[in-house]
Motif scaffolding. Structure first.
Motif, PDB file in Angstrom:
ATOM      1  N   TYR A 496       0.840  -1.202   0.000  1.00  0.00           N
ATOM      2  CA  TYR A 496       0.000   0.000   0.000  1.00  0.00           C
ATOM      3  C   TYR A 496       0.873   1.248   0.000  1.00  0.00           C
ATOM      4  CZ  TYR A 496       0.619  -0.198   5.163  1.00  0.00           C
ATOM      5  OH  TYR A 496       1.125  -0.260   6.438  1.00  0.00           O
ATOM      6  N   GLU A 497       0.221   2.362  -0.345  1.00  0.00           N
ATOM      7  CA  GLU A 497       0.903   3.653  -0.452  1.00  0.00           C
ATOM      8  C   GLU A 497       0.259   4.623   0.527  1.00  0.00           C
ATOM      9  OE1 GLU A 497       2.193   6.774  -4.043  1.00  0.00           O
ATOM     10  OE2 GLU A 497       0.550   5.364  -4.337  1.00  0.00           O
ATOM     11  N   ARG A 498       1.084   5.450   1.152  1.00  0.00           N
ATOM     12  CA  ARG A 498       0.600   6.529   2.012  1.00  0.00           C
ATOM     13  C   ARG A 498       1.010   7.849   1.381  1.00  0.00           C
ATOM     14  NH1 ARG A 498       0.006   5.512   7.338  1.00  0.00           N
ATOM     15  NH2 ARG A 498      -1.262   7.418   7.252  1.00  0.00           N
ATOM     16  N   GLY A 499       0.188   8.874   1.557  1.00  0.00           N
ATOM     17  CA  GLY A 499       0.500  10.167   0.980  1.00  0.00           C
ATOM     18  C   GLY A 499       0.106  11.316   1.889  1.00  0.00           C
ATOM     19  N   LEU A 500       0.972  12.329   1.989  1.00  0.00           N
ATOM     20  CA  LEU A 500       0.671  13.546   2.736  1.00  0.00           C
ATOM     21  C   LEU A 500       1.322  14.707   2.001  1.00  0.00           C
ATOM     22  CD1 LEU A 500      -0.640  14.709   5.322  1.00  0.00           C
ATOM     23  CD2 LEU A 500       1.611  14.532   6.405  1.00  0.00           C
ATOM     24  N   GLU A 501       0.493  15.563   1.412  1.00  0.00           N
ATOM     25  CA  GLU A 501       0.966  16.643   0.546  1.00  0.00           C
ATOM     26  C   GLU A 501       1.848  16.029  -0.546  1.00  0.00           C
ATOM     27  OE1 GLU A 501       2.601  19.401   3.361  1.00  0.00           O
ATOM     28  OE2 GLU A 501       0.615  20.138   3.939  1.00  0.00           O
ATOM     29  N   LYS A 502       3.130  16.371  -0.619  1.00  0.00           N
ATOM     30  CA  LYS A 502       3.972  15.817  -1.696  1.00  0.00           C
ATOM     31  C   LYS A 502       4.773  14.593  -1.272  1.00  0.00           C
ATOM     32  CE  LYS A 502       4.500  19.922  -4.593  1.00  0.00           C
ATOM     33  NZ  LYS A 502       5.476  20.753  -5.341  1.00  0.00           N
ATOM     34  N   GLU A 503       4.640  14.220  -0.024  1.00  0.00           N
ATOM     35  CA  GLU A 503       5.373  13.033   0.456  1.00  0.00           C
ATOM     36  C   GLU A 503       4.622  11.756   0.103  1.00  0.00           C
ATOM     37  OE1 GLU A 503       7.436  13.218   4.484  1.00  0.00           O
ATOM     38  OE2 GLU A 503       5.950  14.818   4.662  1.00  0.00           O
ATOM     39  N   ARG A 504       5.388  10.706  -0.167  1.00  0.00           N
ATOM     40  CA  ARG A 504       4.798   9.401  -0.435  1.00  0.00           C
ATOM     41  C   ARG A 504       5.599   8.320   0.296  1.00  0.00           C
ATOM     42  NH1 ARG A 504       1.513  12.270  -1.787  1.00  0.00           N
ATOM     43  NH2 ARG A 504       0.277  12.388  -3.696  1.00  0.00           N
ATOM     44  N   LEU A 505       4.862   7.328   0.834  1.00  0.00           N
ATOM     45  CA  LEU A 505       5.464   6.126   1.390  1.00  0.00           C
ATOM     46  C   LEU A 505       4.957   4.930   0.612  1.00  0.00           C
ATOM     47  CD1 LEU A 505       5.064   6.351   5.302  1.00  0.00           C
ATOM     48  CD2 LEU A 505       7.160   6.723   3.998  1.00  0.00           C
ATOM     49  N   LEU A 506       5.864   3.991   0.312  1.00  0.00           N
ATOM     50  CA  LEU A 506       5.468   2.702  -0.245  1.00  0.00           C
ATOM     51  C   LEU A 506       5.773   1.637   0.795  1.00  0.00           C
ATOM     52  CD1 LEU A 506       4.481   0.997  -2.691  1.00  0.00           C
ATOM     53  CD2 LEU A 506       6.906   0.668  -3.243  1.00  0.00           C
ATOM     54  N   VAL A 507       4.740   0.878   1.185  1.00  0.00           N
ATOM     55  CA  VAL A 507       4.883  -0.184   2.179  1.00  0.00           C
ATOM     56  C   VAL A 507       4.641  -1.508   1.463  1.00  0.00           C
ATOM     57  CG1 VAL A 507       4.060  -1.103   4.375  1.00  0.00           C
ATOM     58  CG2 VAL A 507       4.009   1.378   3.953  1.00  0.00           C
ATOM     59  N   ALA A 508       5.653  -2.369   1.450  1.00  0.00           N
ATOM     60  CA  ALA A 508       5.546  -3.651   0.746  1.00  0.00           C
ATOM     61  C   ALA A 508       5.861  -4.790   1.720  1.00  0.00           C
ATOM     62  CB  ALA A 508       6.508  -3.697  -0.435  1.00  0.00           C
ATOM     63  N   CYS A 509       4.909  -5.735   1.844  1.00  0.00           N
ATOM     64  CA  CYS A 509       5.048  -6.850   2.789  1.00  0.00           C
ATOM     65  C   CYS A 509       4.786  -8.165   2.075  1.00  0.00           C
ATOM     66  CB  CYS A 509       4.052  -6.703   3.944  1.00  0.00           C
ATOM     67  SG  CYS A 509       4.275  -5.215   4.933  1.00  0.00           S
ATOM     68  N   ASN A 510       5.723  -9.092   2.219  1.00  0.00           N
ATOM     69  CA  ASN A 510       5.580 -10.439   1.664  1.00  0.00           C
ATOM     70  C   ASN A 510       5.073 -11.363   2.768  1.00  0.00           C
ATOM     71  OD1 ASN A 510       5.866 -12.990   0.562  1.00  0.00           O
ATOM     72  ND2 ASN A 510       8.012 -12.750  -0.018  1.00  0.00           N
ATOM     73  N   PHE A 511       3.859 -11.900   2.602  1.00  0.00           N
ATOM     74  CA  PHE A 511       3.244 -12.757   3.608  1.00  0.00           C
ATOM     75  C   PHE A 511       3.582 -14.235   3.400  1.00  0.00           C
ATOM     76  CE2 PHE A 511       1.067  -9.145   5.175  1.00  0.00           C
ATOM     77  CZ  PHE A 511       0.347  -9.488   6.309  1.00  0.00           C
ATOM     78  N   THR A 512       4.567 -14.533   2.587  1.00  0.00           N
ATOM     79  CA  THR A 512       4.910 -15.928   2.294  1.00  0.00           C
ATOM     80  C   THR A 512       6.364 -16.227   2.658  1.00  0.00           C
ATOM     81  OG1 THR A 512       5.816 -15.744   0.053  1.00  0.00           O
ATOM     82  CG2 THR A 512       3.406 -15.715   0.270  1.00  0.00           C
ATOM     83  N   GLY A 513       6.700 -17.519   2.643  1.00  0.00           N
ATOM     84  CA  GLY A 513       8.058 -17.964   2.912  1.00  0.00           C
ATOM     85  C   GLY A 513       8.899 -18.122   1.660  1.00  0.00           C
ATOM     86  N   LYS A 514       8.504 -17.491   0.558  1.00  0.00           N
ATOM     87  CA  LYS A 514       9.273 -17.594  -0.684  1.00  0.00           C
ATOM     88  C   LYS A 514       9.550 -16.199  -1.243  1.00  0.00           C
ATOM     89  CE  LYS A 514       4.987 -18.197  -3.348  1.00  0.00           C
ATOM     90  NZ  LYS A 514       4.155 -19.107  -4.149  1.00  0.00           N
ATOM     91  N   GLU A 515      10.551 -16.108  -2.114  1.00  0.00           N
ATOM     92  CA  GLU A 515      10.880 -14.828  -2.731  1.00  0.00           C
ATOM     93  C   GLU A 515       9.867 -14.515  -3.830  1.00  0.00           C
ATOM     94  OE1 GLU A 515      14.964 -12.710  -3.783  1.00  0.00           O
ATOM     95  OE2 GLU A 515      14.516 -14.321  -5.200  1.00  0.00           O
ATOM     96  N   LEU A 516       9.437 -13.255  -3.888  1.00  0.00           N
ATOM     97  CA  LEU A 516       8.443 -12.822  -4.865  1.00  0.00           C
ATOM     98  C   LEU A 516       8.930 -11.554  -5.563  1.00  0.00           C
ATOM     99  CD1 LEU A 516       5.234 -13.240  -2.658  1.00  0.00           C
ATOM    100  CD2 LEU A 516       5.959 -14.761  -4.504  1.00  0.00           C
ATOM    101  N   ALA A 517       8.559 -11.435  -6.823  1.00  0.00           N
ATOM    102  CA  ALA A 517       8.895 -10.240  -7.601  1.00  0.00           C
ATOM    103  C   ALA A 517       7.652  -9.363  -7.736  1.00  0.00           C
ATOM    104  CB  ALA A 517       9.405 -10.629  -8.979  1.00  0.00           C
ATOM    105  N   TRP A 518       7.850  -8.036  -7.633  1.00  0.00           N
ATOM    106  CA  TRP A 518       6.730  -7.100  -7.831  1.00  0.00           C
ATOM    107  C   TRP A 518       7.228  -5.937  -8.668  1.00  0.00           C
ATOM    108  CZ3 TRP A 518       5.550  -2.022  -5.681  1.00  0.00           C
ATOM    109  CH2 TRP A 518       4.269  -1.591  -6.014  1.00  0.00           C
ATOM    110  N   GLU A 519       6.597  -5.745  -9.817  1.00  0.00           N
ATOM    111  CA  GLU A 519       6.986  -4.652 -10.702  1.00  0.00           C
ATOM    112  C   GLU A 519       6.315  -3.362 -10.273  1.00  0.00           C
ATOM    113  OE1 GLU A 519       7.227  -3.411 -15.430  1.00  0.00           O
ATOM    114  OE2 GLU A 519       6.540  -5.421 -14.850  1.00  0.00           O
ATOM    115  N   LEU A 520       7.122  -2.318 -10.130  1.00  0.00           N
ATOM    116  CA  LEU A 520       6.600  -1.029  -9.690  1.00  0.00           C
ATOM    117  C   LEU A 520       5.629  -0.449 -10.713  1.00  0.00           C
ATOM    118  CD1 LEU A 520       9.874   0.772  -8.529  1.00  0.00           C
ATOM    119  CD2 LEU A 520       8.196  -0.352  -7.077  1.00  0.00           C
ATOM    120  N   PRO A 521       4.626   0.292 -10.266  1.00  0.00           N
ATOM    121  CA  PRO A 521       3.815   1.085 -11.190  1.00  0.00           C
ATOM    122  C   PRO A 521       4.707   2.106 -11.912  1.00  0.00           C
ATOM    123  CG  PRO A 521       2.804   0.997  -9.017  1.00  0.00           C
ATOM    124  CD  PRO A 521       4.175   0.424  -8.873  1.00  0.00           C
ATOM    125  N   GLU A 522       4.301   2.508 -13.104  1.00  0.00           N
ATOM    126  CA  GLU A 522       5.122   3.403 -13.922  1.00  0.00           C
ATOM    127  C   GLU A 522       5.495   4.682 -13.196  1.00  0.00           C
ATOM    128  OE1 GLU A 522       6.628   3.011 -16.832  1.00  0.00           O
ATOM    129  OE2 GLU A 522       5.940   0.918 -16.802  1.00  0.00           O
TER     130      GLU A 522
END
Length: 560
Positions: A496-522
């Protein structure tokens, strides 16, 4: 959005019976808590929520109160309480008391008088009804099994108890009851406490018709059926006027059965009722289709995300969230949603902490959660102390619904006693909790999991929680930013993403015991973000994020 201290705070819940025993009787106490305040100051928490310490016969571990203005002897004296409160305030922390006013103990003087007869002035302090067709007034079930009605042989009437038979429900329709409750609350606030966590407060107003619930109603459905009654908001607004107005308090309502629509009334930012509520939709996802919690199911991540995200969006700028995985009524989250194996326990405990603490709302840490404490290996029903667990075992095995081994397995996974095993302070006998025999078994993994081993170790779960708590004080975006869920359909990633004015946070959590790939939005590609926190020491930013087993990472950038 108005800034207030209770939005920016982190709350730590203490279950006093299991926190720290100062006198060797096997039961935690107030002096034990006072002796551990520097540990909580080191963690960085702002508020302590203390589960009940009032005088009680202890049928439901203190949630059956016989005197609201006295301390249970197991826990010490009022002088011990006053010293503890003073020491909490000296360290710049606040204390929130547990307020249990849907019901009392049947040994409370009010109920002792009430059951003496129909003409007794205290009769109407509780909910008494004539039998219907020779039986209970309706089909409501107790949360702890069986009927919610108990027959009084002397009068022939039934009294309502949504919980234990020793926990009769108060009649909030009676103005005298409400006046007594408000007087007691003001007494504690005048003493210096800083607010209240209100136990099952959504249940205080019952439908005056006392209708039957849906056919086949089980106890948990009945519990929710009684929630959010017709006058509950009226009562809480009256409480605000009579007690809370003009006082700078934290108030949080335990609101089982609450809907988002109702929460907007309970916790509206207009300040007419409470600061925030606990909702339990996300805690009920591993129930079965009949509302039975005694399962070993795992919830679907997509459903968990849908619920938490709906509450994030629905309350934004209208009401306030509380954030929690654990409390005294829930099993240990690392055993429930993470992985409590030696290989993954710490990293998954940290991942779950990031996932919750980075959302908008006030985070609650339950004792031992900051150490990654796990469910306990209970071997036999005799190991359990929780009334709910013991009653369910007896009822469901006697009816042949589950075998004894099946039920023990479900209890090991879901029993409230998992949260109530003693706090693991060190690797000495009884985990440093007590020099006597503890009232409930100590989890044998205290040799590996304990505070002494973790405090000061840079990569420990404790140190990670300490860092998370500090981040809230440094970055307003964590407290006040908006929320946007990404990848809602994924059963493996919670992003999920958090936003306040021009600041942005990206929070990424893997709920599994394996490695996963995630492609960023453009719109995120090509940026050079700052790493805020991660549970692996070498987190890497790339257009395709590679998230290792139970990895959690938070990145921050500023929009152009």
């Amino acid at each position: 959005m108005d800034k207030t201290w209770w939005k920016e705070s982190v709350v730590y819940q203490i279950y006093p019976r299991s926190f720290c025993d100062s006198n060797g009787d096997g039961i935690g106490d107030l002096k034990g808590i006072t002796g551990k305040l520097d540990y909580l100051k080191e963690l960085g928490v702002d508020v302590i929520w203390l589960s009940p310490v009032y005088e009680s016969p202890n049928d439901d571990n203190g949630y059956d109160i016989s005197d609201y203005q006295a301390i249970m002897k197991d826990f010490g004296t009022m002088e011990d309480f006053d010293r503890m409160l003073s020491q909490i305030h000296e360290r710049g922390m606040k204390l929130v008391m547990d307020l249990v006013v849907n019901h009392t103990s049947d040994e409370h003087p009010w109920f002792v008088e009430s059951r003496k007869g129909k003409e007794n002035p205290y009769r109407d302090y509780y909910i008494w009804k004539d039998p219907v067709k020779g039986g209970a007034p309706n089909n409501w079930g107790s949360c702890f099994g069986g009927s919610a009605w108990e027959k009084d042989e002397k009068s022939g009437e039934y009294y309502l108890h949504l919980f234990s038979v020793k926990q009769p429900d108060l009649n909030w329709e009676n103005e005298a009851v409400r006046r007594e409750v408000y007087r007691m609350m003001n007494w504690w606030l005048d003493k210096g406490v800083d607010g209240f966590r209100m136990d099952v407060i959504s249940l205080i107003s019952k439908d005056p018709a006392y209708p039957d619930g849906p056919a086949g109603l089980n106890s948990y459905a009945a519990f929710n059926f009684c929630a959010n009654g017709p006058r509950v908001h009226e009562f809480l607004q009256e409480m605000r006027r009579e007690v809370l107005d003009g006082r700078d308090t934290l108030t949080v309502g335990e609101c089982s059965g609450v809907t988002l629509e109702e929460a907007l009334k309970y916790a509206s930012l207009d300040g007419k009722e409470l600061n925030m509520v606990f909702q339990f939709e996300h805690m009920d996802l591993d129930f079965d289709e009949n509302g039975n919690k005694w399962t070993d199911r795992k919830c679907k991540l997509s459903q968990l995300k849908e619920i938490l995200s709906r509450w994030q969006a629905g309350l934004y700028k209208k009401a306030w969230n509380s954030l929690f995985w654990c409390n005294h009524d829930q099993p240990r989250v690392v055993s429930r949603l993470g992985n409590d194996s030696a290989q993954y326990r710490e990293v998954s405990a940290k991942m779950l902490a990031v996932c919750s603490h980075m959302m908008q709302g006030t985070p609650y840490i339950y004792q031992g959660e900051e150490l990654g404490m796990t469910n306990a290996p209970f071997a036999d029903i005799s190991d359990f102390r929780d009334l709910d667990s013991i009653n369910a075992y007896r009822e469901l095995t006697e009816k042949g619904i589950f075998s004894r081994e099946e039920m023990l397995g479900y209890l090991r996974y879901k029993s409230r006693d998992n949260a109530r095993t003693p706090m693991q302070w060190e690797d000495s006998e009884n985990a440093g909790f007590s020099t006597g025999k503890p009232w409930i078994m100590v989890n044998p993994n205290y040799h590996e999991i304990n505070a002494k081993e973790q405090v000061g170790r840079e990569d420990s779960v404790f140190s990670f929680y300490k860092e998370l708590v500090a981040l809230r004080k440094e970055r307003p975006i964590i407290v006040y930013g908006d929320y946007r869920l990404l990848e809602p359909e994924s059963e493996e990633l919670f992003i999920y993403e958090r936003g306040l004015e021009k600041e942005r946070l990206l929070v990424a959590c893997n709920f599994t015991g394996k490695e996963l790939a995630w492609e960023l939005p453009e719109e995120m590609k090509g940026r050079r973000p700052e790493l805020v926190i991660a549970n692996y020491p070498d987190a890497q930013w790339a257009d395709t994020l590679m998230l290792r087993a139970y990895e959690a990472v938070v990145w921050e950038w500023t929009l152009d």
